[in-house]
Design an enzyme around this catalytic site. Structure first.
Site, PDB file in Angstrom:
ATOM      1  N   ASP A  61     -21.132  68.158  27.275  1.00 31.69           N
ATOM      2  CA  ASP A  61     -21.930  68.952  26.332  1.00 31.69           C
ATOM      3  C   ASP A  61     -20.998  69.957  25.640  1.00 31.69           C
ATOM      4  OD1 ASP A  61     -24.857  69.809  25.503  1.00 31.69           O
ATOM      5  OD2 ASP A  61     -23.946  71.653  26.236  1.00 31.69           O
ATOM      6  N   HIS A 106     -29.021  62.971  28.666  1.00 32.31           N
ATOM      7  CA  HIS A 106     -27.940  63.891  28.316  1.00 32.31           C
ATOM      8  C   HIS A 106     -27.125  64.376  29.511  1.00 32.31           C
ATOM      9  CE1 HIS A 106     -25.815  66.853  25.955  1.00 32.31           C
ATOM     10  NE2 HIS A 106     -26.184  67.817  26.783  1.00 32.31           N
TER      11      HIS A 106
END
Length: 328
Positions: free
Chosen positions: A107, A305
């Site tokens: 991320d 994610h």
């Protein structure tokens, strides 16, 4: 209460950095592998990777990025620009008595890892990016790009820009908000196709309006949620959110690097259900130009994610196999 197996055998340290101090957790001996988390996470995001990398003969070190956990959290918004975070990465390597390291990020940590390798190739000899593909600095001003993405709605990145605004949503119920945020972007709990997109905020609404309710992702559980919530209840969200408030500054700071490829040996692992992979598909297609040292690229079916937590064994196998190639 006994700790989970992946939390045993760890050494916690505080080391000096331009931020003041960086908290890190390490396990194993051998070549240094620096693990950098994203939003809203902590060193704990790498709890599955630390023992696996240590067992494979590496000195695995997971940091709390400045503004998170036990690391320093400067007051100034501008203290969270990418140049400062790269300096923190270098400071950790030096504080550990090492000259070079492999850096791995997820991320926002993928951005920190990529820019650390871009700006300091003398220190970071290889780079692995999880979830967020590499895009060279440059292009249009970020705030203008994000402002144009929502139409009648507002992209979460734009929503995070104004100091205090997202904090007012999150901090009255950190645990509940984090539970919803993690669920919204996990492969097993994200909203069904066609449901309102949790990446966007309705005018006058909040992000939480679109979070799934009442179900935790399988990778998280109550213990994991308690850990993350405890960290952010103690620190608040300001430091974590300030990373989003420096994107235009980064664009200006990195003007000399516009269009620059990453030439070190690299690895990419994304989730097929992650917007970071689908929205940035063109960035992945451009890897022959932007990541000429790419060893391998993988997109994991059914994965969202939080890739190293959703699919720890797959990610561990990919990381350790890639790290083996660096020893050749």
């Amino acid at each position: 209460m006994p700790q989970p197996a992946q939390l045993t055998g760890l050494t916690h340290r505080l080391v000096p950095s331009p931020a003041g101090r960086i908290h890190l957790v390490e396990q194993g001996t051998g070549p240094l592998v620096l693990l950098v988390h994203g939003f809203p996470e902590s060193w704990y995001s790498w709890r599955h990777q630390l023992p696996a990398l240590a067992a494979a003969g590496h000195r695995a070190v997971a940091v709390d990025v400045r503004g998170y956990g036990r690391s320093s959290g400067p007051e100034e918004v501008t203290a969270y620009r990418m140049l400062d975070l790269v300096e923190d990465s270098v400071a950790v390597v030096r504080a550990l008595g090492e000259e070079t390291a492999v850096i791995v990020g997820h991320d926002w940590g993928a951005g920190i890892a990529a820019h650390s390798a871009l700006l300091r190739p003398d220190v970071f000899r290889a780079v692995a990016l999880l979830s967020v593909p590499y895009t060279p600095p440059g292009g249009p001003r970020p705030s203008e790009v994000f402002a144009g993405m929502g139409g009648d709605e507002e992209l979460y990145v734009s929503y995070f820009q104004e100091p205090g605004r997202a904090e007012a949503e999150i901090e009255p119920d950190v645990r509940g908000w984090l539970a919803g945020f993690y669920a919204a972007f996990s492969g097993d709990t994200m909203p069904a196709p066609g449901a309102p997109d949790p990446h966007f905020v309705s005018r006058g609404g909040t992000l939480r309006d679109r979070f799934p309710a009442g179900r935790l992702p399988a990778w998280l559980g109550e213990h994991g949620l308690d850990f993350y919530a405890g960290e952010f209840e103690r620190t608040g969200m300001r430091g974590a959110l300030n990373r989003y408030r420096n994107m235009d500054r980064d664009w200006e700071d990195l003007a000399d690097f516009h269009g620059r490829p990453l030439t070190q040996p690299s690895l990419f692992v994304g989730g097929a259900l992650d917007a970071s992979t689908t929205w940035l598909a063109e960035a992945i297609d451009a890897y022959p130009t932007t990541l000429p040292g790419l060893v391998s690229s993988h997109v994991l079916d059914g994965c969202g994610h939080w890739i190293q937590q959703e699919r720890p064994e797959q990610v561990n196998d990919l990381l350790t196999a890639w790290l083996t190639t660096l020893r050749g």
